[in-house]
Scaffold this active site. Structure first.
Site, PDB file in Angstrom:
ATOM      1  N   HIS A   1     106.558 -38.344 -24.420  1.00 16.04           N
ATOM      2  CA  HIS A   1     105.778 -38.196 -25.658  1.00 16.04           C
ATOM      3  C   HIS A   1     104.448 -37.474 -25.427  1.00 16.04           C
ATOM      4  O   HIS A   1     104.062 -36.580 -26.195  1.00 16.04           O
ATOM      5  CB  HIS A   1     105.549 -39.600 -26.230  1.00 16.04           C
ATOM      6  CG  HIS A   1     104.929 -39.645 -27.582  1.00 16.04           C
ATOM      7  ND1 HIS A   1     103.558 -39.685 -27.768  1.00 16.04           N
ATOM      8  CD2 HIS A   1     105.485 -39.685 -28.825  1.00 16.04           C
ATOM      9  CE1 HIS A   1     103.301 -39.752 -29.074  1.00 16.04           C
ATOM     10  NE2 HIS A   1     104.450 -39.751 -29.736  1.00 16.04           N
TER      11      HIS A   1
ATOM     12  N   ASN B   1     104.422 -44.050 -39.056  1.00 13.59           N
ATOM     13  CA  ASN B   1     105.820 -43.716 -39.374  1.00 13.59           C
ATOM     14  C   ASN B   1     106.518 -44.855 -40.111  1.00 13.59           C
ATOM     15  O   ASN B   1     107.738 -44.959 -40.068  1.00 13.59           O
ATOM     16  CB  ASN B   1     106.614 -43.450 -38.083  1.00 13.59           C
ATOM     17  CG  ASN B   1     106.104 -42.262 -37.316  1.00 13.59           C
ATOM     18  OD1 ASN B   1     105.315 -41.469 -37.822  1.00 13.59           O
ATOM     19  ND2 ASN B   1     106.544 -42.132 -36.073  1.00 13.59           N
TER      20      ASN B   1
END
Lengths: 392, 75
Positions: free
Chosen positions: A168, A263
């Protein structure tokens, strides 16, 4: 939106067409008498052979068709009547490209869709001289696309070095600071010459605590990073006080923190989600995600009504191609995590082009954003944009 | 409860209080200081809930917040 000076759309003069402004040149005594505007001016125009069909007496402005030497004669006649008259060429104005801009993008062999959507593919600015910190899962400093770059790494995670065994962090650093012209594949980095500060605050499992993250912010501030990117969060609505202080102190020290809005939405199921921590700090810029058709991403969190719970701006966050650790080298993933480094990179370009820092840089990012036909609760000011070559 | 199991707190110091200089006062109230964040004016440390309550009463302390956990926000 119109402009005559836009670097993207210069205005052009109309041949033999002029605008005459009847007004005092003395700022201490502006304007001319209504009687003069309504009677004397149209009489003088008519005597000079000009049509008064485009004379606007309330404004004291006429648009005329004339040769330049005829205008000189007219100006002298006006001066003889103590009537101040300024003459400028008539200009053609055009709708700025923003309003005509594309609303659908795709990756090409040259650039990712994200770089195209934010205009980084056309910007001459690269973030050179700007220190950009990405606080994440670390960085693959051996990635060939970053050879020769100015990279500083630091692990704030106990028992782990600064390498990225998750992926990430390397992906986010690729988007914010990666190359625009890599040896293979499309360009994917916004601030391709920024100084990279890779602070590892999330462990190999992709999670981390306040202790790590605040230490990472502190480290970035000690290193005078003008931009700090945090693609991390927790799904909590309450503002966490340490990030109110951290965001405010960062701004005081000349640094802008941008963070992923979250999210936690599932818009297709009717759940708009909410901006989580630490993006809900009033002093941290919250970034939403849009897709390649500039629609808000299904997962991208919506603003809430608490102070700091706003969505401030949006970036490309769906199917984003960027760097990845190890032999894989590249990966395409989605999230407000991916939108955030786009905005961080753009902040670095604007910091370079304008010299602005902190709150002024925040304001400029918002001001320059491309308005989208979407609620501000979803995308804030709109899609962040890169400065063009003539930005000032 | 062992020391390693004690809760971790973020201590945000009051405006104008220098972090390094505040450490001894925090330690005197039982906080085990882990990190001093001078640029932010914050100290990370471990202690019991009673320690946290004591710290909240100090003039030099703005807030004491239990540590949270965050995660990378990819889908």
């Amino acid at each position: 939106m119109f402009s005559k000076n836009s670097p993207r759309s210069a205005a052009t003069e109309v041949p033999d067409r002029f605008v005459i402004i009847f007004d005092s040149a003395d700022p201490a005594t502006p304007g001319i008498a209504a009687e003069t505007r309504e009677q004397q001016v149209p009489q003088l125009l008519t005597e000079q052979g000009y049509s008064i069909s485009e004379y606007f007496p309330m404004l004291g402005i006429a648009v005329v068709t004339s040769k330049a030497d005829q205008l000189d004669d007219f100006r002298q006649r006006c001066a003889g009547h103590q009537l101040p008259a300024e003459v400028v060429p008539e200009l053609i104005y055009r709708i700025l490209p923003d309003a005509l801009a594309k609303d659908s993008f795709s990756d090409t062999g040259q650039f990712t869709w994200g770089l195209q959507a934010v205009g980084a593919d056309l910007s001459s600015y690269t973030g050179k001289g700007i220190n950009l910190a990405v606080l994440d899962t670390g960085f693959d400093a051996n990635h060939p696309d970053f050879a020769g770059r100015n990279v500083t790494t630091k692990s704030l995670v106990d028992g782990e070095d600064a390498a990225d065994s998750h992926g990430h962090g390397t992906h986010c650093i690729g988007t914010s600071c990666g190359p625009r012209t890599p040896e293979q594949g499309p360009g994917y980095g916004v601030a391709s010459e920024a100084n990279i500060f890779a602070g590892k605050v999330l462990g190999a499992d992709g999670s981390g605590s306040d202790s790590n993250i605040l230490a990472g912010i502190n480290w970035a501030l000690e290193n005078k990073c003008q931009v700090i990117s945090m693609s991390l969060g927790a799904d909590v609505k309450t503002v966490h006080p340490p990030y109110v202080t951290a965001g405010r102190r960062a701004l005081e020290l000349g640094s802008l923190i941008v963070a992923a809005a979250g999210n936690n939405a599932q818009r297709s199921a009717g759940n708009p989600g909410f901006v989580g921590a630490p993006a809900n700090s009033p002093y941290i810029m919250a970034v939403a995600a849009v897709d390649s058709k500039l629609a808000v991403a299904d997962f991208s969190a919506q603003a809430i009504s608490t102070e700091g719970g706003e969505v401030d701006i949006a970036g490309p966050g769906v199917d984003v191609y960027s760097s990845w650790p190890g032999s894989q080298r590249y990966n395409t993933i989605s999230g407000t995590s991916m939108a955030t480094p786009h905005v961080a990179g753009l902040a670095a370009l604007l910091a370079e082009s304008t010299g602005l820092r902190a709150q002024e840089l925040w304001d400029k990012l918002v001001q320059e954003a491309r308005s989208l036909s979407l609620p501000t609760t979803d995308v804030g000011a709109g899609l962040a944009q890169a400065p063009t070559s003539a930005e000032s | 409860m062992s020391d390693s199991e004690l809760p971790v707190y973020v201590i945000t110091l009051a405006e104008g209080i220098e972090a390094t200089g505040a450490v001894s006062e925090l330690e005197s109230h039982g906080l085990q200081v882990k990190r001093v964040l001078a640029a932010l004016g914050q100290v990370i440390g471990q202690g019991s809930e009673q320690v946290a309550t004591q710290l909240r009463g100090l003039d030099s302390v703005q807030s004491v917040d239990a540590q949270r956990t965050y995660r990378a926000l990819d889908e």
